[in-house]
Design a protein around this motif. Structure first.
Motif, PDB file in Angstrom:
ATOM      1  N   THR A  19      -9.647 -95.967   1.293  1.00  0.00           N
ATOM      2  CA  THR A  19     -11.027 -95.536   1.554  1.00  0.00           C
ATOM      3  C   THR A  19     -12.004 -96.682   1.260  1.00  0.00           C
ATOM      4  OG1 THR A  19     -10.430 -93.279   0.952  1.00  0.00           O
ATOM      5  CG2 THR A  19     -12.772 -93.797   0.996  1.00  0.00           C
ATOM      6  N   TYR A  20     -11.724 -97.401   0.183  1.00  0.00           N
ATOM      7  CA  TYR A  20     -12.567 -98.552  -0.180  1.00  0.00           C
ATOM      8  C   TYR A  20     -12.595 -99.570   0.977  1.00  0.00           C
ATOM      9  CZ  TYR A  20     -14.027-102.720  -2.821  1.00  0.00           C
ATOM     10  OH  TYR A  20     -14.669-103.860  -3.257  1.00  0.00           O
ATOM     11  N   LEU A  23     -14.452 -98.071   4.011  1.00  0.00           N
ATOM     12  CA  LEU A  23     -15.919 -98.049   3.827  1.00  0.00           C
ATOM     13  C   LEU A  23     -16.502 -99.446   4.029  1.00  0.00           C
ATOM     14  CD1 LEU A  23     -16.371 -95.645   0.762  1.00  0.00           C
ATOM     15  CD2 LEU A  23     -16.850 -95.194   3.172  1.00  0.00           C
ATOM     16  N   TYR A  24     -15.734-100.459   3.596  1.00  0.00           N
ATOM     17  CA  TYR A  24     -16.194-101.837   3.848  1.00  0.00           C
ATOM     18  C   TYR A  24     -16.223-102.101   5.348  1.00  0.00           C
ATOM     19  CZ  TYR A  24     -15.831-106.822   4.638  1.00  0.00           C
ATOM     20  OH  TYR A  24     -16.031-108.081   5.133  1.00  0.00           O
ATOM     21  N   LYS A  25     -15.177-101.692   6.010  1.00  0.00           N
ATOM     22  CA  LYS A  25     -15.026-101.979   7.440  1.00  0.00           C
ATOM     23  C   LYS A  25     -16.148-101.337   8.262  1.00  0.00           C
ATOM     24  CE  LYS A  25     -12.517-103.976  10.537  1.00  0.00           C
ATOM     25  NZ  LYS A  25     -12.450-105.419  10.575  1.00  0.00           N
ATOM     26  N   GLY A  27     -19.101-100.733   7.148  1.00  0.00           N
ATOM     27  CA  GLY A  27     -20.408-101.249   6.746  1.00  0.00           C
ATOM     28  C   GLY A  27     -21.094-100.496   5.619  1.00  0.00           C
ATOM     29  N   VAL A  28     -20.392 -99.529   5.003  1.00  0.00           N
ATOM     30  CA  VAL A  28     -21.018 -98.792   3.895  1.00  0.00           C
ATOM     31  C   VAL A  28     -21.050 -99.659   2.638  1.00  0.00           C
ATOM     32  CG1 VAL A  28     -20.795 -96.762   2.394  1.00  0.00           C
ATOM     33  CG2 VAL A  28     -20.347 -96.565   4.840  1.00  0.00           C
ATOM     34  N   LEU A  29     -20.010-100.463   2.445  1.00  0.00           N
ATOM     35  CA  LEU A  29     -19.965-101.375   1.303  1.00  0.00           C
ATOM     36  C   LEU A  29     -20.295-102.780   1.799  1.00  0.00           C
ATOM     37  CD1 LEU A  29     -16.653-100.127  -0.332  1.00  0.00           C
ATOM     38  CD2 LEU A  29     -18.961 -99.630  -1.096  1.00  0.00           C
ATOM     39  N   GLY A  30     -21.113-103.497   1.017  1.00  0.00           N
ATOM     40  CA  GLY A  30     -21.556-104.818   1.460  1.00  0.00           C
ATOM     41  C   GLY A  30     -20.493-105.885   1.372  1.00  0.00           C
ATOM     42  N   GLU A  31     -19.919-106.068   0.191  1.00  0.00           N
ATOM     43  CA  GLU A  31     -18.945-107.133  -0.012  1.00  0.00           C
ATOM     44  C   GLU A  31     -17.744-106.586  -0.749  1.00  0.00           C
ATOM     45  OE1 GLU A  31     -19.817-111.294  -1.531  1.00  0.00           O
ATOM     46  OE2 GLU A  31     -21.827-110.671  -0.997  1.00  0.00           O
ATOM     47  N   GLN A  33     -14.875-106.717  -3.477  1.00  0.00           N
ATOM     48  CA  GLN A  33     -14.605-107.379  -4.761  1.00  0.00           C
ATOM     49  C   GLN A  33     -13.172-107.879  -4.704  1.00  0.00           C
ATOM     50  OE1 GLN A  33     -17.135-107.750  -6.988  1.00  0.00           O
ATOM     51  NE2 GLN A  33     -18.323-106.750  -5.383  1.00  0.00           N
ATOM     52  N   CYS A  34     -13.033-109.185  -4.574  1.00  0.00           N
ATOM     53  CA  CYS A  34     -11.691-109.693  -4.270  1.00  0.00           C
ATOM     54  C   CYS A  34     -11.232-110.814  -5.200  1.00  0.00           C
ATOM     55  CB  CYS A  34     -11.652-110.185  -2.830  1.00  0.00           C
ATOM     56  SG  CYS A  34     -10.014-110.428  -2.190  1.00  0.00           S
ATOM     57  N   CYS A  39      -9.835-111.432   0.926  1.00  0.00           N
ATOM     58  CA  CYS A  39      -9.970-110.082   1.474  1.00  0.00           C
ATOM     59  C   CYS A  39     -10.805-110.050   2.748  1.00  0.00           C
ATOM     60  CB  CYS A  39     -10.586-109.155   0.432  1.00  0.00           C
ATOM     61  SG  CYS A  39      -9.555-108.951  -1.023  1.00  0.00           S
ATOM     62  N   GLU A  40     -11.960-110.714   2.713  1.00  0.00           N
ATOM     63  CA  GLU A  40     -12.854-110.613   3.869  1.00  0.00           C
ATOM     64  C   GLU A  40     -12.264-111.340   5.073  1.00  0.00           C
ATOM     65  OE1 GLU A  40     -16.947-110.712   3.356  1.00  0.00           O
ATOM     66  OE2 GLU A  40     -16.903-109.927   1.335  1.00  0.00           O
ATOM     67  N   THR A  44     -11.715-109.142   8.327  1.00  0.00           N
ATOM     68  CA  THR A  44     -12.502-109.407   9.532  1.00  0.00           C
ATOM     69  C   THR A  44     -11.653-110.029  10.640  1.00  0.00           C
ATOM     70  OG1 THR A  44     -13.199-111.527   8.606  1.00  0.00           O
ATOM     71  CG2 THR A  44     -14.703-109.672   8.330  1.00  0.00           C
TER      72      THR A  44
ATOM     73  N   LEU B  19     -16.435 -95.752  -5.864  1.00  0.00           N
ATOM     74  CA  LEU B  19     -16.763 -95.938  -4.441  1.00  0.00           C
ATOM     75  C   LEU B  19     -18.227 -95.574  -4.178  1.00  0.00           C
ATOM     76  CD1 LEU B  19     -13.612 -94.498  -2.612  1.00  0.00           C
ATOM     77  CD2 LEU B  19     -14.268 -96.891  -2.898  1.00  0.00           C
ATOM     78  N   GLY B  22     -20.435 -98.262  -5.526  1.00  0.00           N
ATOM     79  CA  GLY B  22     -20.403 -99.442  -4.656  1.00  0.00           C
ATOM     80  C   GLY B  22     -21.259 -99.258  -3.411  1.00  0.00           C
ATOM     81  N   LYS B 138     -21.506-107.591   9.954  1.00  0.00           N
ATOM     82  CA  LYS B 138     -21.531-107.510   8.493  1.00  0.00           C
ATOM     83  C   LYS B 138     -21.944-108.846   7.891  1.00  0.00           C
ATOM     84  CE  LYS B 138     -18.225-105.428   6.429  1.00  0.00           C
ATOM     85  NZ  LYS B 138     -19.039-104.376   5.825  1.00  0.00           N
ATOM     86  N   LEU B 143     -17.036-114.121   3.380  1.00  0.00           N
ATOM     87  CA  LEU B 143     -16.061-114.730   4.293  1.00  0.00           C
ATOM     88  C   LEU B 143     -16.277-116.236   4.376  1.00  0.00           C
ATOM     89  CD1 LEU B 143     -13.793-114.302   6.380  1.00  0.00           C
ATOM     90  CD2 LEU B 143     -15.570-114.121   8.108  1.00  0.00           C
ATOM     91  N   GLU B 146     -14.916-117.922   1.523  1.00  0.00           N
ATOM     92  CA  GLU B 146     -13.458-118.045   1.615  1.00  0.00           C
ATOM     93  C   GLU B 146     -13.074-119.211   2.514  1.00  0.00           C
ATOM     94  OE1 GLU B 146     -11.966-114.214   2.743  1.00  0.00           O
ATOM     95  OE2 GLU B 146     -12.608-113.307   0.863  1.00  0.00           O
TER      96      GLU B 146
END
Lengths: 143, 217
Positions: A19-20, A23-25, A27-31, A33-34, A39-40, A44, B19, B22, B138, B143, B146
Protein backbone atom coordinates in the motif's frame (compact mmCIF):
# COMPACT_ATOMS: atom_id res chain seq x y z
CA UNK A 1 -2.86 -23.09 13.19
CA UNK A 2 0.36 -21.30 14.09
CA UNK A 3 1.42 -21.38 10.42
CA UNK A 4 -1.82 -19.75 9.29
CA UNK A 5 -1.43 -17.12 12.01
CA UNK A 6 2.07 -16.41 10.72
CA UNK A 7 0.71 -16.19 7.14
CA UNK A 8 -1.97 -13.72 8.27
CA UNK A 9 0.59 -11.56 10.08
CA UNK A 10 2.98 -11.61 7.11
CA UNK A 11 0.15 -10.82 4.68
CA UNK A 12 -0.87 -7.83 6.80
CA UNK A 13 2.69 -6.45 6.86
CA UNK A 14 3.02 -7.15 3.12
CA UNK A 15 -0.26 -5.36 2.52
CA UNK A 16 1.06 -2.29 4.37
CA UNK A 17 4.31 -2.33 2.36
CA UNK A 18 2.47 -2.72 -0.97
CA UNK A 19 0.00 0.00 0.00
CA UNK A 20 2.89 2.33 0.82
CA UNK A 21 4.44 1.76 -2.63
CA UNK A 22 1.06 2.10 -4.34
CA UNK A 23 0.26 5.38 -2.54
CA UNK A 24 3.62 6.69 -3.72
CA UNK A 25 2.90 5.57 -7.26
CA UNK A 26 -0.45 7.39 -7.41
CA UNK A 27 1.04 10.55 -5.93
CA UNK A 28 -0.43 10.48 -2.42
CA UNK A 29 3.03 10.21 -0.86
CA UNK A 30 5.69 12.68 -1.95
CA UNK A 31 8.95 10.83 -1.50
CA UNK A 32 9.83 7.26 -0.59
CA UNK A 33 11.86 6.76 2.57
CA UNK A 34 14.57 4.60 1.14
CA UNK A 35 17.88 5.33 2.87
CA UNK A 36 20.68 4.38 0.51
CA UNK A 37 18.57 2.25 -1.82
CA UNK A 38 17.26 3.15 -5.26
CA UNK A 39 13.52 3.00 -4.56
CA UNK A 40 12.47 5.90 -6.75
CA UNK A 41 14.64 4.71 -9.63
CA UNK A 42 12.94 1.32 -9.49
CA UNK A 43 9.48 2.74 -8.87
CA UNK A 44 9.64 5.18 -11.77
CA UNK A 45 11.04 2.65 -14.22
CA UNK A 46 8.85 1.12 -16.89
CA UNK A 47 8.90 -2.17 -14.97
CA UNK A 48 6.86 -0.62 -12.13
CA UNK A 49 3.81 -0.86 -14.44
CA UNK A 50 2.23 -4.05 -15.72
CA UNK A 51 -0.70 -4.10 -18.16
CA UNK A 52 -1.33 -0.44 -17.45
CA UNK A 53 -1.50 -0.83 -13.68
CA UNK A 54 1.15 -0.16 -11.03
CA UNK A 55 2.91 -3.35 -9.95
CA UNK A 56 2.34 -2.25 -6.34
CA UNK A 57 -1.42 -2.50 -6.93
CA UNK A 58 -1.03 -6.19 -7.82
CA UNK A 59 0.82 -6.51 -4.52
CA UNK A 60 -2.03 -4.83 -2.65
CA UNK A 61 -4.56 -7.17 -4.27
CA UNK A 62 -2.40 -10.26 -3.69
CA UNK A 63 -1.65 -9.55 -0.04
CA UNK A 64 -5.26 -8.55 0.66
CA UNK A 65 -6.45 -11.88 -0.79
CA UNK A 66 -3.84 -13.79 1.21
CA UNK A 67 -4.93 -11.92 4.33
CA UNK A 68 -8.60 -12.70 3.73
CA UNK A 69 -7.89 -16.38 3.01
CA UNK A 70 -5.61 -16.63 6.06
CA UNK A 71 -8.22 -15.06 8.33
CA UNK A 72 -10.85 -17.40 6.96
CA UNK A 73 -8.48 -20.29 7.60
CA UNK A 74 -8.31 -19.34 11.26
CA UNK A 75 -12.05 -19.84 11.69
CA UNK A 76 -13.05 -23.13 13.30
CA UNK A 77 -15.15 -24.29 10.34
CA UNK A 78 -12.18 -23.95 7.92
CA UNK A 79 -9.40 -24.90 10.32
CA UNK A 80 -8.95 -28.37 8.81
CA UNK A 81 -10.24 -27.56 5.34
CA UNK A 82 -7.71 -28.72 2.76
CA UNK A 83 -9.23 -26.58 0.02
CA UNK A 84 -8.19 -23.47 1.90
CA UNK A 85 -4.63 -24.76 2.26
CA UNK A 86 -4.55 -25.44 -1.48
CA UNK A 87 -5.83 -21.94 -2.25
CA UNK A 88 -3.27 -20.36 0.08
CA UNK A 89 -0.43 -22.40 -1.42
CA UNK A 90 -1.53 -21.63 -4.99
CA UNK A 91 -1.77 -17.89 -4.37
CA UNK A 92 1.50 -17.80 -2.42
CA UNK A 93 3.24 -19.74 -5.22
CA UNK A 94 1.98 -17.26 -7.82
CA UNK A 95 3.14 -14.38 -5.58
CA UNK A 96 6.51 -16.03 -5.06
CA UNK A 97 6.96 -16.49 -8.81
CA UNK A 98 6.08 -12.84 -9.42
CA UNK A 99 8.53 -11.86 -6.69
CA UNK A 100 11.34 -13.79 -8.38
CA UNK A 101 10.55 -12.05 -11.67
CA UNK A 102 10.57 -8.58 -10.05
CA UNK A 103 13.78 -9.25 -8.12
CA UNK A 104 15.47 -10.46 -11.31
CA UNK A 105 14.44 -7.23 -13.04
CA UNK A 106 15.98 -5.22 -10.21
CA UNK A 107 19.22 -7.20 -10.16
CA UNK A 108 19.85 -7.87 -13.83
CA UNK A 109 18.00 -5.20 -15.79
CA UNK A 110 17.78 -2.09 -13.63
CA UNK A 111 20.85 -2.89 -11.51
CA UNK A 112 19.11 -1.13 -8.65
CA UNK A 113 17.54 -2.35 -5.45
CA UNK A 114 14.45 -0.95 -3.79
CA UNK A 115 14.47 -1.77 -0.08
CA UNK A 116 10.71 -1.89 0.13
CA UNK A 117 10.63 -4.35 -2.77
CA UNK A 118 13.21 -6.50 -0.96
CA UNK A 119 11.04 -6.38 2.17
CA UNK A 120 8.05 -7.52 0.12
CA UNK A 121 10.14 -10.28 -1.49
CA UNK A 122 11.21 -11.59 1.93
CA UNK A 123 7.61 -11.50 3.18
CA UNK A 124 6.28 -13.30 0.11
CA UNK A 125 9.03 -15.94 0.24
CA UNK A 126 8.31 -16.65 3.92
CA UNK A 127 4.58 -16.79 3.15
CA UNK A 128 5.23 -19.28 0.36
CA UNK A 129 7.29 -21.58 2.62
CA UNK A 130 4.63 -21.40 5.36
CA UNK A 131 1.80 -22.07 2.91
CA UNK A 132 3.57 -25.18 1.60
CA UNK A 133 4.10 -26.38 5.17
CA UNK A 134 0.42 -25.72 5.85
CA UNK A 135 -0.59 -27.70 2.77
CA UNK A 136 1.66 -30.59 3.76
CA UNK A 137 0.04 -30.79 7.18
CA UNK A 138 -3.50 -30.38 5.87
CA UNK A 139 -5.70 -33.49 5.99
CA UNK A 140 -5.95 -35.41 2.73
CA UNK A 141 -9.71 -35.02 2.56
CA UNK A 142 -11.97 -32.06 3.19
CA UNK A 143 -14.33 -32.53 6.16
CA UNK B 1 -6.28 -16.51 19.87
CA UNK B 2 -7.60 -13.26 21.30
CA UNK B 3 -4.03 -12.08 21.80
CA UNK B 4 -3.25 -12.81 18.16
CA UNK B 5 -6.14 -10.68 16.92
CA UNK B 6 -5.04 -7.89 19.25
CA UNK B 7 -1.57 -8.12 17.72
CA UNK B 8 -3.09 -7.92 14.22
CA UNK B 9 -5.14 -4.88 15.11
CA UNK B 10 -2.06 -3.26 16.67
CA UNK B 11 0.03 -3.83 13.52
CA UNK B 12 -2.80 -2.59 11.31
CA UNK B 13 -3.34 0.55 13.40
CA UNK B 14 0.36 1.42 13.63
CA UNK B 15 0.98 0.69 9.93
CA UNK B 16 -2.14 2.57 8.85
CA UNK B 17 -1.15 5.48 11.08
CA UNK B 18 2.31 5.66 9.53
CA UNK B 19 0.79 5.67 6.02
CA UNK B 20 -1.76 8.32 7.01
CA UNK B 21 0.96 10.48 8.57
CA UNK B 22 3.08 10.14 5.42
CA UNK B 23 0.18 11.25 3.24
CA UNK B 24 -0.51 14.30 5.42
CA UNK B 25 3.02 15.65 5.40
CA UNK B 26 3.40 18.78 3.36
CA UNK B 27 4.94 17.81 0.06
CA UNK B 28 8.16 19.45 -0.93
CA UNK B 29 7.65 22.65 -2.91
CA UNK B 30 7.72 22.18 -6.65
CA UNK B 31 11.39 22.43 -7.49
CA UNK B 32 10.64 24.31 -10.66
CA UNK B 33 9.23 27.26 -8.74
CA UNK B 34 10.51 30.63 -9.95
CA UNK B 35 14.13 31.05 -9.03
CA UNK B 36 16.22 34.07 -8.35
CA UNK B 37 18.32 34.81 -11.40
CA UNK B 38 21.94 35.35 -10.63
CA UNK B 39 24.14 37.23 -13.01
CA UNK B 40 25.13 35.01 -15.89
CA UNK B 41 28.68 33.75 -15.42
CA UNK B 42 29.52 33.79 -19.07
CA UNK B 43 29.03 30.05 -19.33
CA UNK B 44 28.04 29.00 -22.86
CA UNK B 45 27.04 25.42 -22.39
CA UNK B 46 28.74 22.06 -22.12
CA UNK B 47 30.27 20.73 -25.30
CA UNK B 48 31.18 17.39 -26.80
CA UNK B 49 33.86 16.96 -29.42
CA UNK B 50 36.97 18.66 -30.61
CA UNK B 51 37.51 22.38 -30.05
CA UNK B 52 39.01 22.51 -33.53
CA UNK B 53 35.99 20.98 -35.28
CA UNK B 54 34.95 23.14 -38.23
CA UNK B 55 31.27 22.74 -37.50
CA UNK B 56 29.49 23.53 -34.28
CA UNK B 57 25.92 22.40 -33.65
CA UNK B 58 24.10 24.02 -30.78
CA UNK B 59 21.13 22.21 -29.35
CA UNK B 60 18.45 23.94 -27.27
CA UNK B 61 16.81 21.24 -25.26
CA UNK B 62 14.51 20.54 -22.37
CA UNK B 63 15.07 17.49 -20.16
CA UNK B 64 11.34 16.96 -19.69
CA UNK B 65 10.48 17.14 -23.38
CA UNK B 66 9.69 13.71 -24.90
CA UNK B 67 11.00 14.66 -28.36
CA UNK B 68 14.30 15.72 -26.76
CA UNK B 69 14.48 12.39 -24.93
CA UNK B 70 13.79 10.51 -28.12
CA UNK B 71 16.45 12.51 -29.94
CA UNK B 72 18.98 11.99 -27.13
CA UNK B 73 18.46 8.25 -26.93
CA UNK B 74 17.89 7.32 -30.58
CA UNK B 75 19.68 9.87 -32.78
CA UNK B 76 22.39 11.21 -30.52
CA UNK B 77 24.37 7.96 -30.12
CA UNK B 78 24.75 7.80 -33.91
CA UNK B 79 25.69 11.48 -34.09
CA UNK B 80 28.26 10.98 -31.35
CA UNK B 81 29.78 8.06 -33.20
CA UNK B 82 29.69 9.40 -36.76
CA UNK B 83 30.11 13.14 -36.36
CA UNK B 84 31.48 14.00 -32.93
CA UNK B 85 33.96 11.17 -32.33
CA UNK B 86 35.32 11.67 -35.86
CA UNK B 87 36.17 15.28 -35.09
CA UNK B 88 33.76 16.71 -37.66
CA UNK B 89 31.39 18.34 -35.21
CA UNK B 90 31.48 20.04 -31.83
CA UNK B 91 28.13 19.68 -30.07
CA UNK B 92 26.97 22.36 -27.64
CA UNK B 93 24.08 21.75 -25.25
CA UNK B 94 21.98 24.70 -24.12
CA UNK B 95 19.11 24.55 -21.67
CA UNK B 96 15.73 25.69 -22.83
CA UNK B 97 13.30 24.46 -20.15
CA UNK B 98 9.78 25.12 -21.36
CA UNK B 99 7.46 26.84 -18.88
CA UNK B 100 4.78 24.21 -19.48
CA UNK B 101 6.98 21.53 -17.91
CA UNK B 102 6.90 21.33 -14.13
CA UNK B 103 10.35 19.86 -13.54
CA UNK B 104 12.45 20.66 -16.59
CA UNK B 105 14.20 23.59 -14.93
CA UNK B 106 14.89 21.41 -11.90
CA UNK B 107 16.34 18.75 -14.19
CA UNK B 108 18.50 21.39 -15.90
CA UNK B 109 19.84 22.37 -12.48
CA UNK B 110 20.55 18.72 -11.67
CA UNK B 111 22.60 18.39 -14.85
CA UNK B 112 24.48 21.60 -14.09
CA UNK B 113 25.19 20.44 -10.54
CA UNK B 114 26.50 17.16 -11.93
CA UNK B 115 28.54 19.19 -14.40
CA UNK B 116 30.15 21.02 -11.49
CA UNK B 117 31.63 17.63 -10.55
CA UNK B 118 32.57 16.79 -14.13
CA UNK B 119 29.57 14.58 -14.90
CA UNK B 120 27.27 16.78 -16.97
CA UNK B 121 26.94 14.42 -19.93
CA UNK B 122 26.55 11.40 -17.67
CA UNK B 123 23.65 13.12 -15.88
CA UNK B 124 22.28 14.29 -19.25
CA UNK B 125 22.20 10.64 -20.36
CA UNK B 126 20.58 9.49 -17.12
CA UNK B 127 17.84 12.12 -17.34
CA UNK B 128 17.00 11.24 -20.92
CA UNK B 129 17.49 7.48 -20.78
CA UNK B 130 15.33 7.04 -17.68
CA UNK B 131 12.70 9.42 -18.93
CA UNK B 132 9.77 7.79 -17.13
CA UNK B 133 10.18 10.44 -14.44
CA UNK B 134 8.85 13.02 -16.88
CA UNK B 135 5.62 11.11 -17.38
CA UNK B 136 4.74 10.51 -13.75
CA UNK B 137 4.26 14.17 -12.77
CA UNK B 138 5.87 13.35 -9.45
CA UNK B 139 8.56 15.35 -7.74
CA UNK B 140 11.79 13.81 -9.08
CA UNK B 141 14.07 15.21 -6.37
CA UNK B 142 14.79 11.80 -4.81
CA UNK B 143 15.23 10.12 -8.18
CA UNK B 144 17.76 12.70 -9.38
CA UNK B 145 19.67 12.25 -6.11
CA UNK B 146 19.79 8.55 -6.89
CA UNK B 147 21.14 9.34 -10.35
CA UNK B 148 23.76 11.56 -8.71
CA UNK B 149 24.75 8.83 -6.29
CA UNK B 150 24.83 6.26 -9.06
CA UNK B 151 27.18 8.45 -11.07
CA UNK B 152 29.54 8.62 -8.12
CA UNK B 153 28.97 12.27 -7.36
CA UNK B 154 29.65 13.72 -3.92
CA UNK B 155 25.99 13.81 -2.91
CA UNK B 156 26.51 16.40 -0.17
CA UNK B 157 28.02 18.77 -2.71
CA UNK B 158 25.25 17.94 -5.17
CA UNK B 159 22.60 18.65 -2.51
CA UNK B 160 24.22 21.96 -1.59
CA UNK B 161 24.31 22.91 -5.26
CA UNK B 162 20.66 21.97 -5.80
CA UNK B 163 19.36 23.51 -2.58
CA UNK B 164 21.15 26.77 -3.34
CA UNK B 165 20.01 26.63 -7.00
CA UNK B 166 23.59 27.54 -7.77
CA UNK B 167 23.24 27.48 -11.53
CA UNK B 168 19.79 29.00 -11.88
CA UNK B 169 21.44 32.03 -13.44
CA UNK B 170 23.15 29.90 -16.07
CA UNK B 171 19.91 28.17 -16.98
CA UNK B 172 18.01 31.44 -17.19
CA UNK B 173 20.77 33.01 -19.28
CA UNK B 174 20.56 30.05 -21.63
CA UNK B 175 16.79 30.52 -21.94
CA UNK B 176 17.22 34.21 -22.68
CA UNK B 177 19.88 33.41 -25.26
CA UNK B 178 17.53 30.94 -26.94
CA UNK B 179 14.64 33.41 -26.94
CA UNK B 180 16.88 36.06 -28.46
CA UNK B 181 17.79 33.61 -31.24
CA UNK B 182 14.15 32.78 -31.88
CA UNK B 183 13.92 29.34 -30.29
CA UNK B 184 10.25 28.42 -30.05
CA UNK B 185 10.32 24.75 -29.11
CA UNK B 186 12.63 21.90 -28.26
CA UNK B 187 14.79 20.43 -29.51
CA UNK B 188 16.00 23.29 -31.73
CA UNK B 189 19.35 23.29 -33.48
CA UNK B 190 21.75 25.85 -34.89
CA UNK B 191 24.52 24.80 -37.22
CA UNK B 192 27.43 27.23 -37.15
CA UNK B 193 25.00 29.83 -35.82
CA UNK B 194 22.31 29.30 -38.46
CA UNK B 195 18.93 27.84 -37.61
CA UNK B 196 18.63 24.24 -38.71
CA UNK B 197 15.29 23.52 -40.36
CA UNK B 198 15.75 19.85 -41.23
CA UNK B 199 14.54 16.75 -39.50
CA UNK B 200 16.01 15.85 -36.12
CA UNK B 201 17.55 12.71 -37.54
CA UNK B 202 21.16 11.61 -37.51
CA UNK B 203 21.09 10.90 -41.27
CA UNK B 204 20.00 14.47 -42.02
CA UNK B 205 22.65 15.94 -39.75
CA UNK B 206 25.26 13.74 -41.38
CA UNK B 207 24.21 14.81 -44.87
CA UNK B 208 24.37 18.47 -43.85
CA UNK B 209 27.74 18.09 -42.14
CA UNK B 210 29.15 16.22 -45.14
CA UNK B 211 27.99 18.97 -47.52
CA UNK B 212 29.44 21.68 -45.26
CA UNK B 213 32.71 19.78 -44.90
CA UNK B 214 33.02 19.62 -48.71
CA UNK B 215 32.51 23.35 -48.93
CA UNK B 216 35.26 23.93 -46.36
CA UNK B 217 37.72 21.84 -48.40
Amino acid sequence: MIRRQAIVLLALVGLLVATYLWLYKIGVLGELQCGTGSCEYVQTSGYAQLLGLPVALYGVAGYATLLALGLAGLQRRFASDRRLSVLLAALATAGFGFTIYLTAIELFVLHAICRWCVASAVIMSATWVLSLADLRRAPATTP
Amino acid sequence: MKGFYLLLVGVAVIGGGVLWYGSQRTPAPAPSAPVAVAAADGFRGYTLGSDSAAIEITEYSDFECPFCASFATVQMPVIREQLIATGKVRWRYRDFPLPTHAYSRFAALAAQCAGEQGKFWEMHDQLFTNHQWAQTGKNPRGLFREFARGLGLDVDKYDACMDGQRYAGRVQASVQEGEARGVKGTPSFYVNGRPYQGRSASDDFKALVDSLTKKHK
